[in-house]
Scaffold this motif. Structure first.
Motif, PDB file in Angstrom:
ATOM      1  N   THR A  11       0.836  -1.210   0.000  1.00  0.00           N
ATOM      2  CA  THR A  11       0.000   0.000   0.000  1.00  0.00           C
ATOM      3  C   THR A  11       0.866   1.254   0.000  1.00  0.00           C
ATOM      4  O   THR A  11       0.619   2.196  -0.767  1.00  0.00           O
ATOM      5  N   GLY A  58       0.009  13.745 -22.038  1.00  0.00           N
ATOM      6  CA  GLY A  58      -0.277  12.358 -22.385  1.00  0.00           C
ATOM      7  C   GLY A  58       0.986  11.538 -22.538  1.00  0.00           C
ATOM      8  O   GLY A  58       2.083  11.979 -22.238  1.00  0.00           O
ATOM      9  N   LEU A  59       0.818  10.342 -23.018  1.00  0.00           N
ATOM     10  CA  LEU A  59       1.961   9.442 -23.159  1.00  0.00           C
ATOM     11  C   LEU A  59       2.894   9.893 -24.281  1.00  0.00           C
ATOM     12  O   LEU A  59       4.084   9.687 -24.247  1.00  0.00           O
ATOM     13  N   ASP A  60       2.302  10.542 -25.295  1.00  0.00           N
ATOM     14  CA  ASP A  60       3.105  10.989 -26.420  1.00  0.00           C
ATOM     15  C   ASP A  60       4.178  11.966 -25.956  1.00  0.00           C
ATOM     16  O   ASP A  60       5.282  12.008 -26.479  1.00  0.00           O
ATOM     17  N   LEU A  73       3.991  14.642 -13.352  1.00  0.00           N
ATOM     18  CA  LEU A  73       3.043  15.219 -14.310  1.00  0.00           C
ATOM     19  C   LEU A  73       2.896  16.721 -14.107  1.00  0.00           C
ATOM     20  O   LEU A  73       2.789  17.487 -15.063  1.00  0.00           O
ATOM     21  N   LEU A 105       2.450   1.723  -3.359  1.00  0.00           N
ATOM     22  CA  LEU A 105       1.463   2.219  -4.331  1.00  0.00           C
ATOM     23  C   LEU A 105       1.266   3.725  -4.177  1.00  0.00           C
ATOM     24  O   LEU A 105       1.247   4.477  -5.159  1.00  0.00           O
ATOM     25  N   LEU A 106       1.146   4.159  -2.917  1.00  0.00           N
ATOM     26  CA  LEU A 106       0.961   5.584  -2.634  1.00  0.00           C
ATOM     27  C   LEU A 106       2.172   6.378  -3.103  1.00  0.00           C
ATOM     28  O   LEU A 106       2.039   7.443  -3.720  1.00  0.00           O
ATOM     29  N   SER A 124       2.336   6.635  -6.926  1.00  0.00           N
ATOM     30  CA  SER A 124       1.341   7.569  -7.443  1.00  0.00           C
ATOM     31  C   SER A 124       1.745   9.004  -7.148  1.00  0.00           C
ATOM     32  O   SER A 124       1.552   9.893  -7.982  1.00  0.00           O
ATOM     33  N   ALA A 125       2.286   9.234  -5.942  1.00  0.00           N
ATOM     34  CA  ALA A 125       2.682  10.594  -5.577  1.00  0.00           C
ATOM     35  C   ALA A 125       3.789  11.089  -6.499  1.00  0.00           C
ATOM     36  O   ALA A 125       3.739  12.215  -7.005  1.00  0.00           O
ATOM     37  N   ASP A 164      -1.183  18.890 -16.050  1.00  0.00           N
ATOM     38  CA  ASP A 164      -1.140  17.471 -15.668  1.00  0.00           C
ATOM     39  C   ASP A 164      -2.428  16.720 -15.962  1.00  0.00           C
ATOM     40  O   ASP A 164      -2.404  15.518 -16.211  1.00  0.00           O
ATOM     41  N   THR A 165      -3.573  17.409 -15.933  1.00  0.00           N
ATOM     42  CA  THR A 165      -4.821  16.686 -16.184  1.00  0.00           C
ATOM     43  C   THR A 165      -5.631  17.388 -17.279  1.00  0.00           C
ATOM     44  O   THR A 165      -5.774  18.602 -17.270  1.00  0.00           O
ATOM     45  N   PRO A 166      -6.151  16.623 -18.212  1.00  0.00           N
ATOM     46  CA  PRO A 166      -6.945  17.219 -19.284  1.00  0.00           C
ATOM     47  C   PRO A 166      -8.344  17.597 -18.801  1.00  0.00           C
ATOM     48  O   PRO A 166      -8.766  17.162 -17.736  1.00  0.00           O
ATOM     49  N   TRP A 193       4.427  10.038  -9.489  1.00  0.00           N
ATOM     50  CA  TRP A 193       3.808  10.195 -10.800  1.00  0.00           C
ATOM     51  C   TRP A 193       3.080  11.549 -10.892  1.00  0.00           C
ATOM     52  O   TRP A 193       3.188  12.279 -11.875  1.00  0.00           O
ATOM     53  N   CYS A 194       2.329  11.857  -9.829  1.00  0.00           N
ATOM     54  CA  CYS A 194       1.602  13.131  -9.755  1.00  0.00           C
ATOM     55  C   CYS A 194       2.563  14.307  -9.891  1.00  0.00           C
ATOM     56  O   CYS A 194       2.336  15.221 -10.681  1.00  0.00           O
TER      57      CYS A 194
END
Lengths: 171, 119
Positions: B11, B113-115, B25, B14-15, B18-19, B95-97, B21-22
């Protein structure tokens, strides 16, 4: 299936549905689509530990279907089904590894898988990878929400099952 | 007890992932170009630095979205969909669309995005 079990499952479906509808009325805390507590997951996790996978699946999918109907948001049905199916599959597989004291972990993984399922459907529907940007935020919120609902489920299951044991001891 | 420790580790991992990754981005340079696409097809590609003000109407099966570009900020001002999630998203962030799921509409920075990571 025995009437006893059918009644219990019906009751639980109803409970999950009520929780689901009430939660929809709560205002969003974070303005990110997909972030929510998922309180109905408490019932799903409880069912995983109390009933067979097939019975849990019946409960879960009736809840998802009726939930989409009652909330009037049939658009969201596909996202819910994909999320629900992935979440359910992961939880059933993990059930062997995690005993009743580790229910929270099952719930965390379930919540995370639910979010992954929803993002996957969104990517297919939109034909765009852009929504992947939401995934890290959803993973974090999924971990927290899953932990919360998991602990709730742990408490509920503990109390319900201890009462059941007491009853059978009285007899 | 060991099982519990493994679960806590997973857990936490995972956190952490993600953090990171955030943050990754959010730190990424956004660029000045945005892309508006519908149903997987690119409709508009707009250079924000050269567009002080513009509104764009996009239709999908009789439903309408209105996008507003103002002072380098992009937001959805009108949507016919039932949930209005796209309007609540507010201004476009790198970071977010902004996504309107019912109308299959995506607004994102061209570098996103991934591109973007592949470049």
């Amino acid at each position: 299936m025995k009437v006893n079990k059918l009644t219990k499952l019906g009751l639980l479906t109803c409970l999950a549905l009520i929780i689901f509808i009430v939660e929809l009325r709560l205002p969003d805390v974070v303005p990110v689509p997909g972030v929510k507590l998922g309180l109905a997951n408490i019932i799903t996790v409880y069912c995983i530990y109390t009933f067979t996978p097939a019975e849990t699946a019946m409960m879960l999918f009736s809840r998802i279907l009726l939930g989409a109907l009652f909330s009037g948001n049939l658009m969201a049905l596909w996202y819910s089904i994909a999320g629900g199916a992935l979440c359910f599959a992961g939880m059933v597989l993990l059930r062997r590894a995690a005993d009743e004291k580790n229910m929270w972990f099952l719930s965390v993984i379930g919540a995370v898988l639910h979010n992954i399922g929803q993002i996957t459907v969104a990517m297919i529907v939109l034909k765009s990878k852009a929504v992947l940007g939401y995934l890290p935020v959803l993973l974090i919120s999924g971990c927290i929400a899953g932990l919360f609902t998991g602990i709730c489920a742990q408490l509920v299951t503990g109390r319900l099952n201890s009462r059941r044991k007491n009853k059978s001891a009285e007899k | 007890m060991t099982g519990r420790k493994i679960f806590i580790l997973i857990t936490a991992g995972l956190l952490a992932v993600s953090a990171v990754w955030c943050v990754y981005l959010a730190m990424r340079p956004a660029g000045e170009e945005i892309v508006i696409s519908q149903d997987g097809k690119e409709l508009y590609r707009i250079d924000l630095s050269r567009t002080p003000y513009r509104t764009i109407e996009v239709e999908y099966k009789g439903r309408k979205n209105v996008i507003e570009i103002k002072d380098g900020e992009v937001r959805m001002t009108h949507a016919d969909c039932p949930d209005h999630i796209c309007i609540e998203t507010g201004k476009l962030r790198p970071d977010t669309p902004i996504v309107c799921l019912p109308n299959r509409l995506v607004i994102e920075y061209a570098g996103g995005g991934l591109d973007g990571t592949a470049r």
